[in-house]
Design an enzyme around this catalytic site. Structure first.
Site, short mmCIF file in Angstrom:
data_model
loop_
_atom_site.label_atom_id
_atom_site.label_comp_id
_atom_site.label_asym_id
_atom_site.label_seq_id
_atom_site.Cartn_x
_atom_site.Cartn_y
_atom_site.Cartn_z
N TYR A 116 -1.64 -8.65 -7.41
CA TYR A 116 -0.97 -9.78 -6.77
C TYR A 116 -0.58 -10.81 -7.82
O TYR A 116 0.57 -11.27 -7.87
CB TYR A 116 -1.91 -10.41 -5.75
CG TYR A 116 -1.40 -11.62 -5.03
CD1 TYR A 116 -1.91 -12.89 -5.31
CD2 TYR A 116 -0.42 -11.51 -4.05
CE1 TYR A 116 -1.45 -14.00 -4.64
CE2 TYR A 116 0.03 -12.62 -3.37
CZ TYR A 116 -0.49 -13.87 -3.67
OH TYR A 116 -0.04 -14.99 -3.00
N GLY A 126 10.69 -12.37 5.64
CA GLY A 126 9.25 -12.45 5.89
C GLY A 126 8.93 -13.56 6.88
O GLY A 126 7.92 -14.25 6.77
N LYS A 146 3.07 -12.09 -9.24
CA LYS A 146 3.44 -13.51 -9.21
C LYS A 146 3.91 -13.98 -10.58
O LYS A 146 4.89 -14.71 -10.71
CB LYS A 146 2.29 -14.37 -8.69
CG LYS A 146 2.00 -14.18 -7.21
CD LYS A 146 3.25 -14.43 -6.35
CE LYS A 146 3.01 -14.27 -4.88
NZ LYS A 146 4.27 -14.40 -4.08
N ASP A 157 12.40 -10.10 9.37
CA ASP A 157 11.17 -9.47 8.92
C ASP A 157 11.34 -7.97 9.11
O ASP A 157 12.27 -7.54 9.80
CB ASP A 157 9.96 -9.99 9.73
CG ASP A 157 8.67 -9.90 8.91
OD1 ASP A 157 8.07 -10.95 8.62
OD2 ASP A 157 8.30 -8.78 8.52
N GLY A 178 5.36 -13.85 8.78
CA GLY A 178 4.11 -14.05 8.04
C GLY A 178 3.53 -15.44 8.27
O GLY A 178 4.07 -16.25 9.03
N GLN A 179 2.41 -15.72 7.57
CA GLN A 179 1.72 -17.01 7.78
C GLN A 179 2.64 -18.18 7.46
O GLN A 179 2.74 -19.13 8.24
CB GLN A 179 0.48 -17.08 6.87
CG GLN A 179 -0.32 -18.36 7.06
CD GLN A 179 -1.32 -18.64 5.95
OE1 GLN A 179 -1.25 -18.08 4.86
NE2 GLN A 179 -2.24 -19.54 6.21
C1 VAH Z 1 -4.36 -15.09 -0.97
N1 VAH Z 1 -3.68 -16.79 0.63
O1 VAH Z 1 -5.50 -15.47 -0.77
C2 VAH Z 1 -3.21 -16.02 -0.53
C3 VAH Z 1 -2.85 -16.98 -1.63
C4 VAH Z 1 -3.68 -18.64 -3.29
C5 VAH Z 1 -4.06 -17.62 -2.29
O2 VAH Z 1 -2.02 -16.44 -2.56
O3 VAH Z 1 -4.07 -14.02 -1.48
#
Ligand code: VAH
Length: 320
Positions: free
Chosen positions: A145, A11, A149, A37, A14-15
């Site tokens: 998300y 990756g 995590k 990537d 990415g940012q």
């Molecule tokens: C988001 N920048 O906004 C990511 C991050 C804590 C935020 O995981 O999804």
């Protein structure tokens, strides 16, 4: 720790990856850091400054082939679909977030490599204490998300305890940077606001006034990654995943800070229900005392110093 580091970054476009790659190349030597990537092409800067390869992280063989070819002993797995974007395609969010991680864990186990995979404040949910969010607390996120995590934290701890894989991780706040724009995150507004200000455009903020969120400037995020991965493992009580914090603010506070330097800058509100619901479920600010005690976490930037640097760097980048 292994003296000769051979690093694979998954990756790298990415940012985080686009800045972590040169950062690690400066530390470990350009030839020892392989950038990969599969979603975004590597920028010329990354592909010209050191070795690179194309890896689909959801394909375990791709990762294993790269680890064998380059004799990798340290993997940074940055493959993820960010919070708001994943809500639009939960299956993709899961397939990338967990598909890449389980492959990295299996490869790290087979080849005795250490593995860093970022977690996030997104791993917390509405039932989590919002103020001074503890290191060990309830984690019932309501986004895919966040589910990826929390699952990632549990899987990474399992592979450490069960197989001895050296997995480590931090729960990042919203990361603010000026090299690569983030995509699809809830905290992206805190990056976009700086660009609007420098371009003298009205900024339409998707989050309401009073929406407090933990944030961190990229230089501190990069230091956190390396300091954790280089930390003495005997000192680590936790591993996956450490709260790391540096500043917490709402849209009004960052707007006021920018106006100190660009007094004509105008921000208005244009509500984004998806991002607001996500942001309301996340901490206002975390307790990161475990990271500070176990491996010396100590951020250098606050909102004021970050704003000065962001405005300066974006002006140069946009040649304004
Ligand atoms: C988001 N920048 O906004 C990511 C991050 C804590 C935020 O995981 O999804």
């Amino acid at each position: 720790m292994i003296n000769r580091k051979k690093v694979l970054i998954i990756g790298a476009s990415g940012q985080i990856g686009s800045e972590l790659t040169p950062f690690l190349r400066n530390i470990y030597g350009a030839d020892n850091v392989i950038a990969s990537d599969c979603i975004f092409p590597l920028t010329s800067g990354l592909s010209e400054s050191g070795p690179s390869c194309k890896i689909d992280a959801t394909n375990a063989q791709d990762i294993a082939d790269a680890v064998k070819k380059y004799d990798i002993n340290m993997i940074f797995n940055l493959a993820a679909i960010l919070s708001a974007k994943a809500e639009a395609n939960p299956r993709l969010g899961w397939n990338v977030g967990i598909g890449a991680l389980i492959n990295c864990l299996e490869v790290a186990k087979e080849f005795n490599a250490s593995l860093f995979t970022p977690s996030s404040i997104g791993a917390f949910g509405p039932e989590t204490p919002h103020d001074g969010t503890p290191q060990d607390t309830i984690q019932r996120p309501k986004t895919i998300y966040g589910v990826t995590k929390v699952t990632g934290e549990l899987l990474s701890d399992y592979y450490f305890k069960r197989f001895g894989v050296d997995t480590r991780s931090v729960r990042f706040p919203g990361i603010i940077s000026n090299v690569t724009l983030p995509g699809g995150g809830t905290t992206d507004y805190a990056v976009e606001i700086y660009y609007a200000a420098v371009k003298n455009e009205t900024f339409y903020c998707p989050l309401k006034a009073g929406t407090l969120l933990d944030m961190m400037y990229m230089p501190d995020a990069l230091n956190a990654v390396v300091e954790l991965m280089e930390a003495n493992p005997d000192k680590l009580i936790h591993r996956n995943s450490f709260n790391v914090a540096s500043m917490s603010f709402d849209p009004e506070k960052i707007y006021a800070e920018i106006k100190k330097y660009l007094p004509n800058f105008v921000m208005e509100y244009k509500h984004d229900e998806v991002r607001q619901t996500i942001a309301d479920s996340w901490p206002n600010y975390m307790d990161d005392s475990c990271a500070r005690n176990e491996w010396g976490w100590n951020p250098q930037f606050n909102l004021s110093s970050m704003t000065i640097d962001m405005l300066e760097k974006i002006k140069i980048k946009l040649e304004l």
